[in-house]
Design a protein around this motif. Structure first.
Motif, PDB file in Angstrom:
ATOM      1  N   SER A 123      -7.721  40.067  43.571  1.00 15.37           N
ATOM      2  CA  SER A 123      -8.287  38.804  43.646  1.00 15.37           C
ATOM      3  C   SER A 123      -7.411  38.292  44.659  1.00 15.37           C
ATOM      4  CB  SER A 123      -8.681  37.969  42.499  1.00 15.37           C
ATOM      5  OG  SER A 123      -7.458  37.720  41.758  1.00 15.37           O
ATOM      6  N   PHE A 124      -6.562  38.638  44.907  1.00 19.10           N
ATOM      7  CA  PHE A 124      -5.444  38.022  45.844  1.00 19.10           C
ATOM      8  C   PHE A 124      -5.872  38.095  47.305  1.00 19.10           C
ATOM      9  CE2 PHE A 124      -2.456  38.320  42.570  1.00 19.10           C
ATOM     10  CZ  PHE A 124      -2.016  36.807  42.554  1.00 19.10           C
ATOM     11  N   ALA A 135      -9.642  38.942  50.281  1.00 15.31           N
ATOM     12  CA  ALA A 135     -10.830  38.984  50.879  1.00 15.31           C
ATOM     13  C   ALA A 135     -10.644  40.079  51.733  1.00 15.31           C
ATOM     14  CB  ALA A 135     -11.035  38.001  51.241  1.00 15.31           C
ATOM     15  N   SER A 136     -11.564  41.363  51.543  1.00 15.06           N
ATOM     16  CA  SER A 136     -11.400  42.372  52.248  1.00 15.06           C
ATOM     17  C   SER A 136     -12.759  43.202  52.027  1.00 15.06           C
ATOM     18  CB  SER A 136     -10.272  43.400  52.106  1.00 15.06           C
ATOM     19  OG  SER A 136     -10.227  43.721  50.899  1.00 15.06           O
ATOM     20  N   ALA A 137     -12.935  44.079  52.800  1.00 15.65           N
ATOM     21  CA  ALA A 137     -14.124  45.077  52.661  1.00 15.65           C
ATOM     22  C   ALA A 137     -14.174  45.992  51.659  1.00 15.65           C
ATOM     23  CB  ALA A 137     -14.295  45.861  54.069  1.00 15.65           C
ATOM     24  N   GLY A 185     -14.003  42.807  48.377  1.00 13.84           N
ATOM     25  CA  GLY A 185     -14.959  41.737  48.366  1.00 13.84           C
ATOM     26  C   GLY A 185     -14.311  40.331  48.548  1.00 13.84           C
ATOM     27  N   TYR A 186     -14.665  39.251  48.134  1.00 15.02           N
ATOM     28  CA  TYR A 186     -14.109  37.970  48.316  1.00 15.02           C
ATOM     29  C   TYR A 186     -13.235  37.546  47.134  1.00 15.02           C
ATOM     30  CZ  TYR A 186     -13.715  33.339  50.212  1.00 15.02           C
ATOM     31  OH  TYR A 186     -13.251  32.095  50.951  1.00 15.02           O
ATOM     32  N   TYR A 187     -11.968  37.725  47.300  1.00 18.69           N
ATOM     33  CA  TYR A 187     -11.077  37.304  46.169  1.00 18.69           C
ATOM     34  C   TYR A 187     -11.513  37.644  44.733  1.00 18.69           C
ATOM     35  CZ  TYR A 187      -9.090  34.781  50.236  1.00 18.69           C
ATOM     36  OH  TYR A 187      -8.593  34.611  51.540  1.00 18.69           O
ATOM     37  N   MET A 212     -14.241  37.086  43.672  1.00 21.69           N
ATOM     38  CA  MET A 212     -15.372  36.176  42.973  1.00 21.69           C
ATOM     39  C   MET A 212     -16.668  37.029  42.817  1.00 21.69           C
ATOM     40  SD  MET A 212     -14.337  33.061  42.611  1.00 21.69           S
ATOM     41  CE  MET A 212     -15.794  32.054  42.945  1.00 21.69           C
ATOM     42  N   PRO A 254     -18.441  41.758  41.118  1.00 18.99           N
ATOM     43  CA  PRO A 254     -18.998  41.892  42.507  1.00 18.99           C
ATOM     44  C   PRO A 254     -19.307  43.219  43.080  1.00 18.99           C
ATOM     45  CG  PRO A 254     -16.713  40.969  42.658  1.00 18.99           C
ATOM     46  CD  PRO A 254     -17.105  41.241  41.316  1.00 18.99           C
TER      47      PRO A 254
END
Lengths: 186, 870, 260, 348
Positions: free
Chosen positions: D39-40, D42-44, D47-49, D51, D329
């Protein structure tokens, strides 16, 4: 009469119109009458109080109450846009932590007290008068000085030009205060 | 703004935000414009989408970098090396706009033989007095210019007053070599001066690779010439340095060489941070100037007669020849009928300055117990001023404090809940200060005008009444003044003559008796004394006491009753004429005579703005000409001409006695006629450019036990510290930390550090860290990000740590104040503090609270602090 | 009156969050908690009952010499997310009360005075947009500023957006604009830009499409969102079988035990 | 200055910060709430941290209980009707009728409790939307509740007095109750299946069967516990438990990412427990009961009890699985699962 009453039931409207319950038939009275809440409000043209871009703001108000603040599309600088701070101007004016009474702290006290505005003004005038009278120097070595350095002022960059004008006029031009400063430098 | 003022003549941005969209390249440096002026930034985006290249030079990759084509990280405090190298690049490669430079700048003027450059004196200019630690500036004058009296004494005051170029010398008298070949001409001196600012030096001192430097240089310099223009935007990332004015000077030199001043899409845009920060220097609440940049009189030299005072500050040539009209009209508006020629229009009622009465200056006195009373209006020095620990402790020495605010700020409650109280340094029971906290009205609860960053006055209307006992400053000042005048009437005393004479009759309205603000604005605009008729502009002002005017540069804002131009909201054109009023005389792009060739024709069709209409025999165009409208381009002044008439038809910089843009500033600056790189007062490296000198010799460190410094470099404080603002907050937070919708967006104090430094110190993303400087110690959450780059300087890795400074101990979201870490210091010209380049240490883990925090700081200072590890 | 849409272009977004604030101010939405997330500069984290515009921040490695607008390297993406106002909207179909309606502008509007808080729309949204406010029990989401649109005004977010990263207008015009913009970006060398407009799935297109720098998934935009009603057929067939089985089983149980 | 919600919020935050500070003091590390290993960023790839993309189902515990009660009531109505028609066991019919009626009363009460106030349930009747299982279900529930109560009351009337028409009406209402009961017992599977929650919609074809079976099992078991030892009930229960066993086994055998919540974590354990309690366990007990003459009633009761608990747990487990599914996610983003080994690696 009955028909009107029935017509209030969206199900009846739905069946009558043969629709699926996701359209106008499902709308409430409130939704059908929905309008922007500043409808019928007065508009004052204002300027954002945060940074120095000077974005235009339209201030909607009704009966002495603020309704909303948003960007002024006519502004050649901002074209109706506002940043998050400017967009939060309504909250700036209406938030519950705003001061509404004069607060006073006695010497050595550990708490605030409320103070009547006129009393507070009188007290401040007394303090200024007393300090100035004691510290004002009209001449030094036979030369004009007309100065007190015992009273100082700070602030101005978020004030109006007219306010700054009066501050400089009274404090420097009238009282001889030279310690007058604000955030502005270069 | 002496940086711009001494270079061009006026201390204001030369262009407007909208006009940025016409630029072919924009260099943003010393500013995160996208973050701090987001709405203004739309014009940069528009330029970008039209094909302009956006260059951002900044220690951090921030939201502005994210929108730019080129981002170059450099070491905070090394900006002059970078700009100097750009200037050097232009000069060495002859990229300068030669026709512009030759005609419109002082490149051709010859300097005195006794002028010595930093090249000759190891980093000093001629005239350094080591004893007084200041420059004697006589040798900087143009060859052949007569000196005015007392050139030396005058340098003790503030610099805002020195915006009138040439008050010390007759700068209209000079010798010239139009071929620019003479080794003593400004052009050649400049070339030699900047020759050591090489791309190699940029690499070694700024940490910018040579290829990145060339990328910037080529991109920016190729966007100028007759067909193209490039603009520079800066903010406090340039100004808040111990050499801030010289930084802006460097930009001015670059823009003059490239021919970018006075032309559409060009210019230098000073991005200001407060709604009316431009206004608060124009109509100043500053100690060293009166409205319209008229200098405050000094004790002794200005003590006696207005005649001498005028003689000293007026110039023979250029616009400042009208100085007498403006000061007399100001005195008339202050003192009304009591001001007569017989009593020198009340000149002797004005106080005289005796030293440094600036914020930092008097605050040091306050810390010594020499100030009894303080008014603070809409400012929050307890967390917003440098070395705020000392600021707060100094306030405890006051007898009384009046704070006017919309919320209960840290300044109002320093005696109650400041860190000093929790650390045991202050005890509320021991603090004598009596505090009055007055509720202030918000911008929609009063009317008045703000002057924005492009010198545009905009009037804001009142929508609603302020709540409860909240009042405007207009109300407060008026009713305070009324009370004081009543007291004076009751106790006649010659000391109060000025106060008695002060005109203070404004119409009051409503239950709360609010003074009529438009009447104040009319007073600022000026009137004819005889019939009270409003003047239509400053050209109508007189020196015989027949006119009054509260601020001459704003004259024309209210040209007739009912015609408040600041209130106008009918824009006619792109530059916004018809919307508000831009000083002076509604000119939107200053020095716009330079947008035409010397012969009056536009440089190009693409870049035309103002030009000479041969048929109508006048200047015309899409802006109000910043030039006498009927003065022909080929006008040659007769010998005895004075004032504006003394300037030729090809002299666009009409405020200057020589009418030229100044590559070299012969008078008006305290730390040199040309910018030179000096290290910040705290630096991680030695000054390789001028090894004899570390920092700006004329800057004031104000070293004291309460304001200690790190060494340069210092093992205890190995990292460069810089502060900045976030979009989501406003300055020290008084207008944002109390608002839920802003507080939630950036709810906690944090610190941006590079993954490398984090790994070095064992700091994890999102953990707490402690940051210390010799002045203070604070805590923050670590935001570990590759947007911060460690820089390689001459093989040595330098880490930079950057802190937003919005937090304090009150509001919906609280946190440490970065300003606890900053030193009190003074740039020599305007006495601004250095906040953008200092030294610090970073320790993993949260700060100790209470008295232990100070023990921890003491340990860091002695170098005994063991680093806590994860 | 036309059918309207948002085009949110991350290549123009400066991450200022004016859209979030303008939305909350106009719609009088409360704050979302004062927690520091440390998701780059994002502290609101996701859309929800009290956040109807959410600016996402996606960081990649920064390279000196290259700004965020350099086509070679995608460094810091910012994107303002919002309710997609799907053409086939899961929430709208799911709502049992008719609180969710399709407006004349094509948006999906949640009538706060009708919503009974059944929270079925919450699980019906393939984008995780709608959420029930636990404090007062009703669901909330972006209204598309239906009140403003009725007066011919732009939604609050699009009005505020300083760089016009949020565009609002006729849906067909904006779709064309999006294609133009994509072509422009491609020709300028940006190979990593994506137009996010899921028309290929059962959602059938949205009224809020996005141009993202980098993979949309980094911004939590699902590549193949499906409207849950697409499962209905299977569901009801299964229910029919289930009912049949129940009936058959019960009949069998009663009639098959004649020997007693 | 009022302190109420905002003040509390602030205090809470301060307390939390204090806790973070305390922990940070010990470890110089902030354990972030619900922190996932990736979760550190956001990337393809991530996903977004970390979330969640989807929102968690926000239903209160009343909803799985309602699924349980509604299912049992619907099935009971079916048993009553078939019993009536088959003319077998008057008492069983009566109790099944009452079971349906009581379920028909409790069910709306449970829904109202989830919604917060009674008037909110009325909003369900504003429109009728065929494409909304919630709407179909609400109308069905209303019809069912009315029919069930009517049939129960009419049934009592019929027993006590002979009024012309009442027997016919009773029977009609019984059939109506049974028909709506069939929908009531099965639509809840469609209800959660036709959502965006991956683990649910993945199973939309089996959910209605699962819930129907479970409802039937519950109804039969409750009636058994009431004291009925009709062989029909035993048969129903045997068939249902067999089906439950099959379905439980199927779930155990499926190993796609979407189904992880059915096999891992709390929801996985609950699902497994529910499967055992409503499948193999009662099946075995009943088989034993058929062999043992002496303990037959006790074993049947034990099997019934196990089935009821299992059925309740089944509903709860499905809802819990929905929560877990919504929080991941990676499924809607179609991302590879994170490599497990990264867990202990340092951040840098």
């Amino acid at each position: 009469m009955l028909k009107e009453l029935l017509w209030k039931w969206p199900l009846v409207r739905q069946i009558a119109t043969g629709s699926d319950g996701t359209g106008p038939e499902a709308m409430s009275e409130q939704t059908r009458n929905l309008r922007p809440r500043f409808q019928g409000a007065q508009v004052a043209r204002s300027v954002c109080p945060y940074c120095a871009v000077g974005c235009g703001q339209l201030v909607h108000h009704k009966n002495g109450r603020l309704i909303s603040i948003e960007g002024d599309p006519a502004s050649p600088i901002s074209r109706g846009h506002l940043c998050p701070k400017g967009s939060d101007s309504y909250e700036l004016i209406t938030h519950p932590n705003r001061l509404k009474k004069v607060r006073y702290r006695r010497p050595h006290s550990t708490r605030w007290e409320d103070l009547d505005l006129e009393t507070a003004m009188d007290m401040v005038a007394d303090r200024v008068w007393e300090t100035r009278a004691r510290t004002f120097v009209a001449n030094k070595d036979g030369k004009t000085l007309m100065q007190t350095t015992a009273i100082a002022h700070l602030g101005g960059a978020t004030l109006d030009n007219e306010e700054n004008y009066l501050i400089k006029k009274l404090f420097t031009g009238g009282l001889g205060m030279v310690c007058v400063s604000n955030q502005a430098r270069i | 703004m002496p940086g711009l003022g001494t270079s061009f003549g006026r201390g204001g941005a030369t262009t407007s935000l909208q006009d940025l969209s016409h630029a072919d390249a924009i260099l943003i440096m010393g500013s995160s414009m996208a973050e701090n002026h987001p709405v203004g930034f739309q014009w940069v985006i528009e330029a970008r989408e039209r094909g302009a290249k956006i260059i951002h030079v900044d220690p951090r990759f921030n939201r502005t970098s994210a929108m730019s084509d080129i981002w170059v990280p450099l070491r905070a405090g090394s900006d002059i090396v970078f700009l100097g190298a750009l200037i050097n690049y232009v000069l060495q490669n002859e990229k300068d706009f030669r026709e512009y430079v030759a005609h419109y700048t002082n490149a051709s003027i010859l300097l005195r033989d006794d002028f010595k450059d930093t090249e000759d004196l190891d980093g000093f200019f001629s005239g350094w007095d080591p004893e007084k630690q200041q420059y004697e500036t006589e040798s900087w004058a143009y060859r052949g210019a007569r000196l005015k009296k007392d050139i030396y004494k005058r340098s003790k005051g503030g610099g805002h007053a020195q915006d009138r170029g040439g008050e010390k010398i007759q700068a209209n008298e000079f010798e010239q070599d139009k071929t620019l070949k003479d080794p003593r001409c400004v052009y050649q001196v400049l070339k030699r001066h900047f020759s050591r600012y090489t791309p190699e030096m940029v690499e070694r001192l700024c940490g910018v690779s040579q290829s990145d430097f060339y990328k910037v240089a080529e991109t920016f310099c190729s966007a100028s010439g007759p067909e193209k223009t490039a603009a520079i935007c800066y903010a406090v990332g340039w100004t808040q340095h111990s050499k801030g004015v010289q930084l802006i000077r460097a930009a001015a030199i670059l823009q003059l060489l490239l021919g970018n001043i006075g032309r559409p899409g060009g210019g230098i845009l000073a991005l200001r941070g407060h709604a009316s920060i431009q206004g608060s220097t124009d109509i100043p609440t500053l100690y060293d100037i009166l409205p319209g940049y008229l200098p405050m009189p000094y004790f002794e030299e200005d003590s006696d007669s207005i005649t001498e005072y005028i003689q000293e500050h007026k110039t023979d040539a250029g616009w400042w020849a009208n100085f007498d009209r403006y000061i007399v009209s100001l005195l008339k508006s202050y003192y009304g009928h009591a001001a007569t020629a017989a009593n020198e229009f009340g000149f002797n009622w004005l106080p005289r300055l005796t030293g440094d009465h600036s914020h930092i200056g008097y605050w040091i006195e306050m810390a010594k117990g020499n100030v009894e009373g303080l008014f603070v209006m809409g400012q929050n020095p307890a967390v917003g001023a440098p070395n705020s620990r000392m600021e707060r402790k100094a306030m405890a020495k006051l007898k009384w404090l009046v704070v006017r605010e919309m919320v209960e700020t840290e300044t109002a409650t320093f005696w109650l809940d400041s860190p000093e109280v929790s650390r045991g340094e202050l005890r509320p029971e021991d603090i004598e200060t009596e505090v009055f906290l007055f509720p202030a009205a918000g911008h929609v609860e009063k009317e008045g005008c703000f002057t924005n960053t492009q010198r545009l006055n905009q009037f804001h209307e009142k929508a609603i009444d302020p709540p409860g006992d909240a009042r405007s400053e207009t109300w407060f000042m008026y009713h305070l003044g009324r009370r004081l005048k009543e007291k004076s009437k009751a106790n006649p005393n010659p000391d109060n003559a000025g106060l008695d004479a002060l005109t203070w009759d404004y119409t009051l309205a409503g239950e709360i008796r609010e003074p009529n603000v438009e009447e104040v604005l009319q007073e600022i605009n000026g009137r004819s004394v005889v019939d009270g008729k409003l003047v239509s502009g400053y050209k109508e002002l007189k020196n015989d006491g027949s006119t009054s005017c509260g601020c001459w540069i704003y004259s024309g804002i209210f040209p007739s009753a009912g015609e408040n131009l600041a209130r106008k909201r009918e824009p006619r054109d792109f530059l916004g004429h018809g919307w508000g009023f831009a000083w002076p005389a509604d000119r939107r792009i200053l020095y716009n005579r330079a947008s035409a060739r010397p012969d009056g024709a536009p440089w190009s069709e693409r870049k035309k703005l103002v030009w000479w209409d041969m048929e109508k025999k006048k200047w015309t165009g899409t802006d109000v000409p910043d030039f006498t409208a009927t003065k022909a381009p080929d006008y040659v002044p007769p010998k005895a001409a004075q004032g504006d008439d003394a300037l030729g038809g090809d002299r666009p910089f009409i405020m200057q006695p020589e009418g030229m843009g100044r590559l070299f500033v012969p008078s008006g600056l305290r730390d040199g006629p040309l910018p030179a790189h000096y290290e910040p007062l705290e630096s991680p490296v030695h000054n390789e450019l001028y090894p004899r000198l570390e920092s700006d010799p004329a800057a004031k460190r104000l070293d004291s036990p309460q304001n200690p410094y790190a060494n340069s470099p210092d093992e205890r404080f190995p990292y460069v510290l810089s502060t900045y603002r976030l979009t989501e907050h406003h300055t020290a937070g008084g207008m944002s930390r109390y608002l839920s919708h802003l507080a939630e967006l950036q709810p906690e104090m944090f610190c941006e550090i590079s993954p490398q430094l984090a790994a070095e110190l064992g700091i994890r993303n999102r953990s707490f860290v402690t940051i210390a400087t010799p002045r203070g110690i604070i805590e923050a959450r670590a935001l570990v990000t590759s947007r911060i780059k460690p820089l390689k300087l001459d093989g040595k890795t330098v880490h930079q740590v950057t802190l937003p400074y919005h937090w304090g101990y009150k509001g919906l979201v609280k946190g440490s104040s970065a300003n606890d870490l900053i030193a009190l210091s003074q740039e020599p010209n305007v006495r601004i503090m250095e906040t953008k380049a200092l030294l610090c240490n970073v320790l993993p883990g949260p700060m100790e609270h209470g008295p232990k925090a100070l023990e921890e700081l003491a340990q860091v200072m002695t170098g005994h602090k063991e680093r806590r590890q994860e | 009156m036309s059918v309207t849409a948002f085009l949110t272009d991350s290549t123009l977004c400066i991450g200022c969050k004016a859209c979030e604030v303008a939305c909350k101010e106009w719609n009088q939405v409360s704050n979302d908690g004062l927690d520091w997330r440390g998701f780059s500069y994002d502290n609101t984290a996701a859309l929800g009952h009290s956040t109807w515009r959410h600016v996402a921040f996606v960081e990649n490695t920064a390279h000196p010499g290259q700004g965020g607008n350099a086509p070679e390297a995608f460094t810091w993406g910012m994107l303002s997310d919002v309710c997609k106002h799907c053409e086939n909207a899961g929430c709208l179909e799911a709502c049992p009360t008719g609180a969710l309606v399709r407006t004349e502008f094509g948006g999906v509007y949640l009538q706060p005075d009708v919503c009974n808080g059944c929270a079925y729309c919450v699980v019906a949204c393939p984008f995780g947009v709608v959420e029930r406010n636990p404090a007062e029990g009703r669901a909330f989401k972006c209204t598309f500023c239906y009140d403003r649109q009725k007066d011919g005004l732009k939604p609050a977010c699009a009005t505020a957006c300083p760089t016009e990263s949020i565009k609002f207008g006729d849906i067909e015009d904006l779709r064309e604009e999006a294609v133009r913009r994509m072509n422009h970006l491609h020709s300028a060398g940006f190979r990593d830009v994506h137009l996010y407009d899921p028309q290929h799935t059962s959602v059938g297109g949205v009224h809020a499409f996005f141009i993202t720098r980098g993979d949309p998934r980094a911004y939590n935009l699902p590549p193949n969102p499906e409207v849950p009603t697409s499962y209905l057929r299977k569901g009801w067939i299964s229910a029919g079988i289930a009912a049949g089985l129940m009936l058959a089983g019960t009949l069998f149980a009663f009639y098959g035990s004649n020997h007693e | 200055m009022s302190t109420s919600p905002r003040g509390e919020e602030r205090e809470q935050r301060e307390r939390r910060l204090e806790e973070i500070r305390r922990q940070a003091q010990e470890h110089a590390l902030i354990p972030f709430p619900d922190e996932h290993e990736n979760s550190f960023e956001a990337s393809a790839e991530n996903g977004y941290y970390g979330m969640p993309l989807l929102k968690r189902p926000q239903w209160t515990v009343e909803i799985p209980i309602y699924f349980f009660v509604g299912g049992a009531a619907g099935a009971a109505a079916l048993i009553a009707a078939v019993g009536e028609i088959s003319n077998k066991d008057r008492d069983l019919v009566r109790d099944a009728q009452w079971l349906a009626a009581i379920g028909g009363i409790i069910s709306p009460a449970l829904l109202i409790s989830d919604l917060g106030m009674p008037s909110r349930f009325l909003a369900m009747l504003r429109v009728f939307k065929v494409r909304s299982p919630m709407s179909v279900g609400s109308w069905t529930l209303v019809a069912f509740s009315n029919a069930a109560v009517a049939s129960a009351v009419l049934g009592e009337l019929r027993r006590r007095r002979s009024i012309p028409g009442v027997p016919v009406l009773t029977r009609v209402s019984q059939i109506a109750t049974a028909l709506t009961g069939l929908v009531l017992a099965t639509y809840t599977g469609v209800l959660i299946g036709a959502t965006a929650i991956p683990v649910w919609n993945e199973h939309i074809s089996s959910l209605p069967v699962h819930f129907a079976t479970s409802g039937l099992l519950t109804a039969a078991s409750i009636l058994e516990l009431k004291g009925h030892d009709s062989e029909a009930l035993n048969k129903i229960a045997m068939m249902a438990a067999t089906l439950e066993t099959v379905m439980g086994a199927t779930i155990e055998m499926r190993t796609t990412r979407v189904e992880e919540p059915l096999r891992h974590g709390i929801s996985g354990r609950a699902m497994r427990g529910a499967g055992l309690l409503s499948g193999p366990v009662p099946l075995a007990l009943r088989a034993l009961g058929m062999l043992s003459k002496k303990n037959k009633p006790t074993l049947r009761r034990a099997a019934a009890l196990s089935s009821i608990v299992g059925s309740m747990l089944t509903r709860w487990a499905w809802i819990k699985a929905g929560h877990a599914s919504a929080e991941d996610p990676r499924v809607p983003l179609q991302l590879e699962p994170p490599a497990r080994s990264q867990k202990d690696e340092s951040l840098f």
